[in-house]
Design an enzyme around this catalytic site. Structure first.
Site, PDB file in Angstrom:
ATOM      1  N   THR A 112     -37.206-118.660 -36.541  1.00  0.00           N
ATOM      2  CA  THR A 112     -37.411-117.212 -36.626  1.00  0.00           C
ATOM      3  C   THR A 112     -36.181-116.452 -36.123  1.00  0.00           C
ATOM      4  O   THR A 112     -35.619-115.625 -36.841  1.00  0.00           O
ATOM      5  CB  THR A 112     -38.649-116.817 -35.781  1.00  0.00           C
ATOM      6  OG1 THR A 112     -39.740-117.614 -36.214  1.00  0.00           O
ATOM      7  CG2 THR A 112     -39.001-115.355 -35.926  1.00  0.00           C
ATOM      8  N   VAL A 113     -35.762-116.731 -34.892  1.00  0.00           N
ATOM      9  CA  VAL A 113     -34.620-115.986 -34.340  1.00  0.00           C
ATOM     10  C   VAL A 113     -33.341-116.362 -35.085  1.00  0.00           C
ATOM     11  O   VAL A 113     -32.507-115.491 -35.398  1.00  0.00           O
ATOM     12  CB  VAL A 113     -34.488-116.235 -32.817  1.00  0.00           C
ATOM     13  CG1 VAL A 113     -33.273-115.501 -32.260  1.00  0.00           C
ATOM     14  CG2 VAL A 113     -35.751-115.780 -32.092  1.00  0.00           C
ATOM     15  N   GLU A 144     -27.799-113.972 -23.342  1.00  0.00           N
ATOM     16  CA  GLU A 144     -28.488-112.678 -23.212  1.00  0.00           C
ATOM     17  C   GLU A 144     -29.918-112.726 -23.768  1.00  0.00           C
ATOM     18  O   GLU A 144     -30.831-112.086 -23.225  1.00  0.00           O
ATOM     19  CB  GLU A 144     -27.690-111.596 -23.951  1.00  0.00           C
ATOM     20  CG  GLU A 144     -28.230-110.190 -23.796  1.00  0.00           C
ATOM     21  CD  GLU A 144     -28.294-109.742 -22.340  1.00  0.00           C
ATOM     22  OE1 GLU A 144     -27.240-109.583 -21.734  1.00  0.00           O
ATOM     23  OE2 GLU A 144     -29.418-109.568 -21.804  1.00  0.00           O
ATOM     24  N   ILE A 203     -33.616-106.757 -24.661  1.00  0.00           N
ATOM     25  CA  ILE A 203     -33.243-105.918 -23.504  1.00  0.00           C
ATOM     26  C   ILE A 203     -32.019-106.507 -22.799  1.00  0.00           C
ATOM     27  O   ILE A 203     -32.000-107.699 -22.498  1.00  0.00           O
ATOM     28  CB  ILE A 203     -34.407-105.831 -22.482  1.00  0.00           C
ATOM     29  CG1 ILE A 203     -35.711-105.452 -23.180  1.00  0.00           C
ATOM     30  CG2 ILE A 203     -34.089-104.842 -21.390  1.00  0.00           C
ATOM     31  CD1 ILE A 203     -36.918-105.544 -22.264  1.00  0.00           C
ATOM     32  N   LYS A 242     -37.745-117.481 -17.060  1.00  0.00           N
ATOM     33  CA  LYS A 242     -36.912-116.273 -17.059  1.00  0.00           C
ATOM     34  C   LYS A 242     -36.642-115.817 -15.615  1.00  0.00           C
ATOM     35  O   LYS A 242     -35.522-115.412 -15.273  1.00  0.00           O
ATOM     36  CB  LYS A 242     -37.613-115.174 -17.867  1.00  0.00           C
ATOM     37  CG  LYS A 242     -37.701-115.533 -19.360  1.00  0.00           C
ATOM     38  CD  LYS A 242     -38.688-114.658 -20.119  1.00  0.00           C
ATOM     39  CE  LYS A 242     -38.740-115.044 -21.601  1.00  0.00           C
ATOM     40  NZ  LYS A 242     -39.819-114.411 -22.345  1.00  0.00           N
ATOM     41  N   GLY A 247     -39.627-111.422 -30.857  1.00  0.00           N
ATOM     42  CA  GLY A 247     -39.580-111.029 -32.269  1.00  0.00           C
ATOM     43  C   GLY A 247     -38.222-111.349 -32.872  1.00  0.00           C
ATOM     44  O   GLY A 247     -37.217-111.445 -32.170  1.00  0.00           O
TER      45      GLY A 247
END
Ligand code: HSE
Length: 435
Positions: free
Chosen positions: A13-14, A129, A136, A205, A302
């Site tokens: 997806t990414v 990132e 973000i 994270k 997403g």
């Protein structure tokens, strides 16, 4: 000037989003770069599934080594996820002198030490990132915008799937399973959604952010983690009656000697700025000694938002390569990691306020018995409601406390849970209203 060749490992997806940006936004990107970017090769084991954007089949391969060994490729983007073979591929890419861009938070939280050390020794960059907060700019904010700050505390909503589920449960009164199925259909859940709902993805994270914020070693296994899969709709509704919403939070603070780092569902006052972060959105709040408060908000997952963060790293790298300014900023912002002299605070020492739901028989003296045990453990009650509704033959008593120590709370609840009049294990949710 000669172009910069890029290889992509992981066309999911990414990865598809990154391909889309590199192909469709080329004109925009080239206005910001001196050298052209060329997507030279893509490796994925599955080359058959339909993708949102077509590429020339000559650049496709099922063998990641074709990219790692290609002397013309300078930047490798790893978007396959998981620990292996991603770790091996990245280490081989570094050994071959390639710069690496990755979104793989699980890998960095688990094997980051080894990977960052290898990159430093080899003089190559590793940028990540997209590993925290989707689009973000969380990593770059800590590395480049807040270096003149002691980070006093930070906390945030860092998992879009969990936040989507909690938002749906609270707004529509649907149960956990139904909300999870919808999150998966929307494509922002991890391949294994237990990572999202059990808080593990948030802990990955948080481990990365703790290193960046304080220069602390990556210590994933010392972070307290509790997810949302056991959370009952009933508690979300009771919390609302007290004026709170339930969010899955990553929480961290530091003093001279200790760092607090924990992940768990928490009650936030309804008027708190993070209480309004809904659906798959993420947000993170930093407090630095010079800057004060900073809030970052955006799509935490997403295809395109995450691809945007990956592309920002590629562009950053291309600029550094063009200007001969590689490793201008250390991978984790600090010249040395692990020189902070701090330890992660054991969870039992945490002091916070609590929400409890007791399931008890509706008899005289139940409340006094419970409050007696709480009092013996120095836990002071700030509010109580008893609801007439029966749940599995018992009535719920809901209580909010003043600040108490986690160790005392655990001892008190284990005594209370053994009482005859208590029918079910007491529900505990921590409250986050300090900041
Ligand atoms: N599964 C993650 C989430 C994706 O739901 O936030 C981004 O890390």
């Amino acid at each position: 000037m000669k172009p910069i060749n890029i290889g992509l490992i992981g066309w999911g997806t990414v990865g598809s989003g990154v391909v889309k940006i590199l192909l469709e936004d080329q004109a925009l990107i080239q206005k910001k770069l001196e050298r052209r970017l060329i997507l030279k090769r893509i490796a994925d084991l599955d080359l058959e599934s339909p993708r949102p954007i077509q590429v020339d089949s000559s650049i496709l391969t099922t063998n990641a080594e074709d990219i790692i060994k290609d002397p013309e490729i300078e930047i490798i983007i790893e978007l396959m996820g998981g620990l292996e073979p991603a770790r091996t591929f990245i280490l081989k890419a570094i050994a071959a002198g390639k710069h690496v861009v990755t979104a793989n938070k699980a890998l960095l939280a688990t094997h980051g030490q080894e990977i960052f050390k290898a990159a430093k020794e080899q003089g190559v960059e590793i940028l990540f990132e997209a590993s925290v907060g989707g689009c973000i700019p969380v990593i770059r904010t800590l590395k480049e915008d807040l270096p003149a700050n002691h980070i006093n505390h930070f906390f945030g909503i860092l998992n879009g799937t969990a936040n989507f589920i909690l938002t749906k449960m609270s707004a529509e009164g649907v149960d956990f399973d139904q909300a999870l199925a919808e999150a998966q259909a929307k494509g922002f859940a991890e391949a294994d959604p237990t990572f999202d709902v059990d808080g593990i993805d948030t802990a990955h994270k948080l481990a990365i952010l703790v290193s960046l914020a304080y220069g602390h070693e990556l210590e994933l296994d010392k972070i307290y983690v509790e997810g949302i899969s056991q959370l009952a709709l009933l508690d979300i509704q009771f919390a609302a009656e007290f004026g709170y919403v339930v969010k899955l939070l990553a929480i961290s603070s530091s003093n001279e000697s200790q760092i607090e780092a924990r992940v768990h569902p928490a009650l936030l006052p309804r008027d708190h700025v993070l209480a309004g972060v809904n659906g798959s959105f993420n947000a993170i709040f930093f407090n630095g000694h010079n800057v004060g408060d900073i809030l970052l908000y955006g799509q935490g997952s997403g295809m395109m938002p995450t691809a945007s963060a990956v592309a920002s790293d590629i562009i950053d790298l291309a600029r550094s390569i063009s200007k001969g300014a590689l490793r201008r900023v250390p991978s984790l912002a600090w010249r040395e990691i692990g020189q902070d002299g701090m330890e992660l605070k054991p969870m039992e020492e945490t002091i916070t306020t609590y929400y409890f739901r007791f399931s008890v028989l509706d008899r005289p003296s139940v409340l006094s018995k419970i409050s007696g045990i709480l009092g013996e453990h120095k836990i002071s009650i700030s509010a109580v409601i008893q609801k007439g509704r029966e749940v599995k033959g018992a009535v719920p008593i809901v209580m909010m406390t003043h600040e108490a120590k986690e160790a005392n709370v655990q001892k008190a609840l284990s005594e209370i849970n053994q009482l005859d009049m208590v029918r079910d294990k007491t529900v505990l949710i921590r409250v986050e209203d300090r900041f």
